[in-house]
Design an enzyme around this catalytic site. Sequence first.
Site, mmCIF file in Angstrom:
data_model
loop_
_atom_site.group_PDB
_atom_site.id
_atom_site.type_symbol
_atom_site.label_atom_id
_atom_site.label_comp_id
_atom_site.label_asym_id
_atom_site.label_seq_id
_atom_site.Cartn_x
_atom_site.Cartn_y
_atom_site.Cartn_z
ATOM 1 N N GLY A 100 1.098 -1.137 0.049
ATOM 2 C CA GLY A 100 0.045 0.018 -0.054
ATOM 3 C C GLY A 100 0.753 1.401 0.006
ATOM 4 N N GLY A 147 -0.659 4.595 0.298
ATOM 5 C CA GLY A 147 -1.353 5.646 0.410
ATOM 6 C C GLY A 147 -0.705 6.520 1.619
ATOM 7 C CB ALA A 180 -0.467 4.514 6.611
ATOM 8 N N GLY A 181 1.119 3.948 4.016
ATOM 9 C CA GLY A 181 2.324 3.251 3.404
ATOM 10 C C GLY A 181 3.272 3.994 2.819
ATOM 11 C CG HIS A 198 -19.219 10.991 5.358
ATOM 12 N ND1 HIS A 198 -19.751 12.363 5.191
ATOM 13 C CD2 HIS A 198 -17.958 11.484 5.431
ATOM 14 C CE1 HIS A 198 -18.979 13.301 5.192
ATOM 15 N NE2 HIS A 198 -17.776 12.767 5.498
ATOM 16 N NE ARG A 212 -17.081 12.514 9.155
ATOM 17 C CZ ARG A 212 -15.714 12.232 8.527
ATOM 18 N NH1 ARG A 212 -15.424 11.423 8.404
ATOM 19 N NH2 ARG A 212 -15.306 13.356 7.991
ATOM 20 C CD GLU A 261 -10.500 3.329 6.009
ATOM 21 O OE1 GLU A 261 -9.973 4.224 5.194
ATOM 22 O OE2 GLU A 261 -11.593 2.819 6.010
#
Lengths: 781, 284
Positions: free
Chosen positions: A183, A185, A187-188, A409, A473, A568
């Site tokens: 990943g 993203g 974080a990755g 959401h 939310r 996530e």
Amino acid sequence: MATESRPEEQPPAGRGGRGDAGAPGGRRAAAVRRAVAIGVAATAAGVARRYLTARQDGQGQDPTHRDAGSAPAPETRPVAPGADLSRSAPADRSAVDTASTATSPPPAAVTREAPAPAAATATRPSRTNPAVAEDLDRRRSIGEEIHDAAPTGDLDTMWDDHLLNLKLVNPANRRRFKVIVVGTGLAGAGAAATLSELGYQVEAFTLHDAPRRAHSVAAQGGINAAKGYKADGDSIDRLFRDTVKGGDFRAREADVHRLSEMSVRVIDHMTALGVPFAREYGGQIATRSFGGVQVSRTFYARGQTGQQLQIAGAQQLLKEVGAGRLTLHTRQEMLDLIVADGRAVGIVTRDMVTGDIVPHTAHAVVLATGGYGNVYFKSTLAKSSNVTATWRAHKRGALFANPCMIQFHPTSLPLTSEWQSKLTLMSESLRNDGRVWVPKEPGDDRAPEDIPEEERDYYLERMYPSFGNLAPRDISSRAAKIQLDAGKGVGPLRNGVYLDFRDAIARLGRKTMEERYGNLLELYTDATGEDPYTSPMRIAPGPHFAMGGLWTDYNQMSNVPGLFVGGEASFNYHGANRLGANSLLSASVDGWFVLPWTVADYLAPQLGQEPVPHDHPAVTSAVAEASGRVDQLLGIGGTTGPDVYHKELGQLLTDHVGVERSAEGLAKGADAIKDLKDDFWTNVRVVGHGQQLNQELERAGRLADYLELAELMALDALDRDESAGAHFRSEHQTEDGEALRDDEHWTSSSAWEAAPPDGTPTRRSEPLTFDAVPLATRSYK
Amino acid sequence: MRLTLEVWRQADAATPGRFERYEVDGVTAEVSMLELLDILNAQLVAEGREPVAFDHDCREGICGTCGIMVNGQPHGPEDHTPACLQRVRAFSDGDVVTLEPWRAGAFPVLRDLVVDRSALDRIIASGGYISTATNAAPEALSLPVNKHQSEAAMDHAACIGCGACVAACPNGAAQLFAGAKVAHLAELPQGQVERYERVRSMVATMESEFGSCTNYGECVPACPAAIGLDVIAHLNRDFRTAVVSERRGEVPERTDVRWLARLRGEAWWQSDPDDRPGDTPKRS
């Protein structure tokens, strides 16, 4: 600080809530308050450092500062007796697990040190309905408790103390270690770039054609950080408290505190990387408010904050690629985790262009593969977001925590056509200036402009006067669902509520609105053909963020040694509900500021060992299984394409594991999902072959894992016999329809072991304690 | 409505491709270009035929994954809009719609409508970043940034990396893409340290993989992020400064038009028409 009215959360007089300047708390609270005042006044030097000073000032001077109730103040987080928790290397962890189970029948009674009056006694709740309990017992078994082996001590200094205890790898030795990061993203990319900068051999994998595409890119509204740049009473402790409270007391205090602490550095780092955060005219960074809080701590770059952070991360990753230090594998999908001798030692990937299935081995594996909200098919997630990487890890032994915790959401766009392929998300920041309403009368067909003020129900402002349109939310989504269920939905399909900017435009002018939300409002016009400047927007709740994910300890390592999880894909920060603008934060913190330190701690003792060779039986069997699965999918030769199944699965989940759940519906849903899964494996049609770019095959493989996940989601929701945050069980609500937690039985995370063949999944509980933020009923009224 | 689709089908990079004709019925106006392909693919799968491969992901215009030529136009008939947000309402019943992959030498076709855009990442990898090690950043407020500059940086940083600019360009040039990154980082104080090394290195990579810019300007309407031609001027200016300074054996200094403007008593944008703040792009 004083504006927040939550009397039920004030600690008893004389005890002093930690860091709560509003309470008569000891010198520490005063020190924090002082630090905030300084932090707001001076801007150039490190605010973070001042917090550190404040901590040292007050450390240990107030023996009662963490006392939550009438019980004696617990010295430590709950740990097993006799376990050495100063580090959390794999050996230590297993010691904890066995200690907690071998010596303690029932485990809870011994391992918990009477933290709060509630929650200490039973692991098995007594169910009012014995039929449901019996049914549940057929579906799952209950295993031993699990503990996260976190360090002990004061939350304020815990992470710094912990860093001192983590093992280090000599710079000259780092190149001898190989780390796989799956990943790219937020974080990755952060973890991969940082580990590579430090000198480790890093192999990064993404299923996209470029690292910049990861779904972090789509986060619009912003990223929270406790910078305290505004004189509104914000502080690290307040972000911490808001997050714990926002998560409805189902997240770990220690982890959330670290999240808040590190938030300060994330903004510094991202600014240095060239993220064009919005600025004030004086050149300072601007902030805005988000749902669930009363301070302004959200940093943003127009409506494209996620994109800007993600691009900055991807650029750092590519910098390492350009320098020849990091190997990037694009269009590679992880199909399995390789576990040898109990450790994660590699992954199996499929080249999405050629179809080649090959193993990659390393000293450690980091999964930063995002959330699983796409299981609902129509979600706010990108189409290729999937659960396969984490689910395969789960099948190889990693615990999957709180799968039922999925956030809806409140401001996604309602469906308008049968072929609409996903739910478009509108940033929650719109609720800063938009007012949510429905007509008072059900079935009111008039155009919104024709409905006079007195016939409109601004239900969020009515139900939650102090937070109004900025209610969190989960609460906003449920409130919308109540209106929709009452037949007050608006739009052609009666499936939305209005978000109205009329008053904000009158107050601020159209130009200011364009500056603040221009691209979002345009996106709305693109999607619907309507102009939100002249008539109100229509919004509806849509599946969005997965609070659940792979179970991790304080080091972000799963229960499989060597398997780290961030962003996530993991579970530990958001509890039962994530606050807006906290997801970019948790991904950034894990990637840049946690994993690089904790991965080193795991690697250090392995010096001199080579990664597992590719002819190791664990490697060859994992590759054979992954190939076999692909062949199996291709060989079913049924009649129905995977997308048809996915839509059906999404409908089942929306109906039974949606905004509101019930025991009856969940049981029905779980059975229906199982039937759908069986049908899938006999009747799916995957056209084409495996040695090519085959998107049908990709979809089928991901769906196969989604079907299994969905079953566990329903089971977890059925098992968790309470309402908490986004998990709302209709049997458990207060008189005015709010979520009713069962703290006595469910102050815990559920971590699931995969079912053995022909068996049932096993739920293990991780007890949670709330010392710094005492358990309280969430109220946003 | 009923549409006839002429779709490019190609098994893989090595096999020659061809157009195939499909009929799609019952399409409503709100359907996006990508959902049109979804409808076609559902039809093909139901018939047991191989669906059309195409890249897509977020479907809300921000990831830059999708990219198809619709009737010869990148992303579709609407300007500044990615394919996922282009709606079929632009067509009429009975229209023939041609769908092709990006056409550019630097983007080899992998299958059907899917191309390899990794050349764009190689431009970034050769300098499109600020080198700051993790944990080494100063307090964010230690460098105030002028709001106009920050907004300009954001305008340029809005690029979604889809490659439409390259596909639109008769030369297959990537100046708009590279210029956007150069301009983004050059607008910010944090980007000054590596400013000229960055542009030299990025241009070298760009020229080795892409065609040359001859100012057709086709890239601008195709760009979903509404990046303007000014970024190409910016790219050229910084590149010229870098090259000329190197020839003279000097360390390039920052060409600060704003400072020059102030000396002349002008508003800063009068000296630099490319950077006028009033030009607010559509999608940003």
